[in-house]
Design an enzyme around this catalytic site. Sequence first.
Site, PDB file in Angstrom:
ATOM      1  N   TYR A   7      45.628  24.523   4.545  1.00 29.39           N
ATOM      2  CA  TYR A   7      44.940  25.751   4.999  1.00 29.39           C
ATOM      3  C   TYR A   7      43.917  26.248   3.969  1.00 29.39           C
ATOM      4  CZ  TYR A   7      44.150  30.684   6.006  1.00 29.39           C
ATOM      5  OH  TYR A   7      43.547  31.902   6.222  1.00 29.39           O
ATOM      6  N   LYS A  47      38.361  28.068  10.925  1.00 31.73           N
ATOM      7  CA  LYS A  47      39.496  28.156  11.860  1.00 31.73           C
ATOM      8  C   LYS A  47      39.123  27.676  13.260  1.00 31.73           C
ATOM      9  CE  LYS A  47      41.808  31.817   9.317  1.00 31.73           C
ATOM     10  NZ  LYS A  47      41.820  33.244   9.003  1.00 31.73           N
ATOM     11  N   SER A 106      37.028  31.687   6.993  1.00 29.91           N
ATOM     12  CA  SER A 106      37.705  31.653   8.301  1.00 29.91           C
ATOM     13  C   SER A 106      36.895  31.028   9.425  1.00 29.91           C
ATOM     14  CB  SER A 106      38.092  33.068   8.725  1.00 29.91           C
ATOM     15  OG  SER A 106      39.247  33.448   8.053  1.00 29.91           O
TER      16      SER A 106
HETATM   17  N1  GLN Z   1      40.820  32.209   3.262  1.00 35.35           N
HETATM   18  C1  GLN Z   1      40.853  33.552   3.723  1.00 35.35           C
HETATM   19  C2  GLN Z   1      42.278  34.057   3.786  1.00 35.35           C
HETATM   20  O1  GLN Z   1      43.152  33.342   4.111  1.00 35.35           O
HETATM   21  C3  GLN Z   1      40.201  33.603   5.069  1.00 35.35           C
HETATM   22  C4  GLN Z   1      40.038  34.987   5.591  1.00 35.35           C
HETATM   23  C5  GLN Z   1      38.751  35.235   6.334  1.00 35.35           C
HETATM   24  O2  GLN Z   1      37.735  34.578   6.132  1.00 35.35           O
HETATM   25  N2  GLN Z   1      38.755  36.257   7.150  1.00 35.35           N
HETATM   26  O3  GLN Z   1      42.550  35.185   3.494  1.00 35.35           O
END
Ligand code: GLN
Length: 304
Positions: free
Chosen positions: A188, A66, A63
């Site tokens: 994603y 992101k 994440s």
């Molecule tokens: N790829 C993970 C998901 O979509 C990312 C979640 C995370 O790092 N908090 O669940």
Amino acid sequence: MKYKKIFSKIAKELENTVDNGKVADYIPELLTVNPSKFGIHLTTINDKHFDFQDDDEKFSIQSISKVLSLSLAYKLEGEKLWERVGVEPSGTPFNSLIQLESDMGIPRNPLINAGALVISDILVSHLKNPKKDFIKFVRNISGISSIDYCPRIAESEKSTGFRNTALINLMKSFGNIKNDIDEVMDFYFNLCSIEMTCKELSQTFLFLATYGRSPYTKERVLSKSKSKRINAIMQLCGFYDEAGEFSFKVGLPGKSGVGGGIVAIYPNKYSIVVWSPKLNKKGNSSKGIKFLELFTTETQTSIF
Ligand code: GLN
């Protein structure tokens, strides 16, 4: 500042504490990592480097990516972006569905999964070759041409991505996803699969410590105002339902990933990355948070 000495001192201190965290198991491929890995890397705005232990080993940034996708989407879409995603902390786990129905398919912020899926949709609309163009952006801001996706992790996540599939379908039903669901999901999952070392990750995020200008290419990645806003969103939303706690204990904007990485930014000074794969109940690296709490206390650094 004698950062390396401080790293060793804190690491020693942490050896005597029990880490009850667990490696993420809902993405099968993440389970293959050695749970006792521990790396730290700090890059100053003058490109001085301070490292510790496993800082040169690649891990799944998950994440943390992101923030990078948000940066590119904000650059391309401008303020219109905020019609499709909010800037409020969610106070819920990263993959929660609960608010999305009452909020009519508008995610609370871009750093929870729902928000990152909307950001992915926006990038799929803007970019000609989304995966190629995005990784080019990341390589460019970091000055590291070898950064790449990990197809093994992307595939592993795709095979168990049931909650993300639920989130995107719900948002599609509200009209907040414009492109084909499979295409957005593929994009994603690939973003989440990017692998970097602590060193590479701290270099990549340095532009947020330098008010939006890449210290490597000297190009403006984001305007000063946009860079401030990305840091503000990290401060409020970077750790899901532990964002308040992180702010309280560490006092810097940051972002975590379920691969066990955390990046934190001290504007006009440095970006720091810590990696320890065992996660606490909120899905954030338990040793990573503890380390940063002790580090900012010891160095008396905080944005407040
Ligand atoms: N790829 C993970 C998901 O979509 C990312 C979640 C995370 O790092 N908090 O669940």
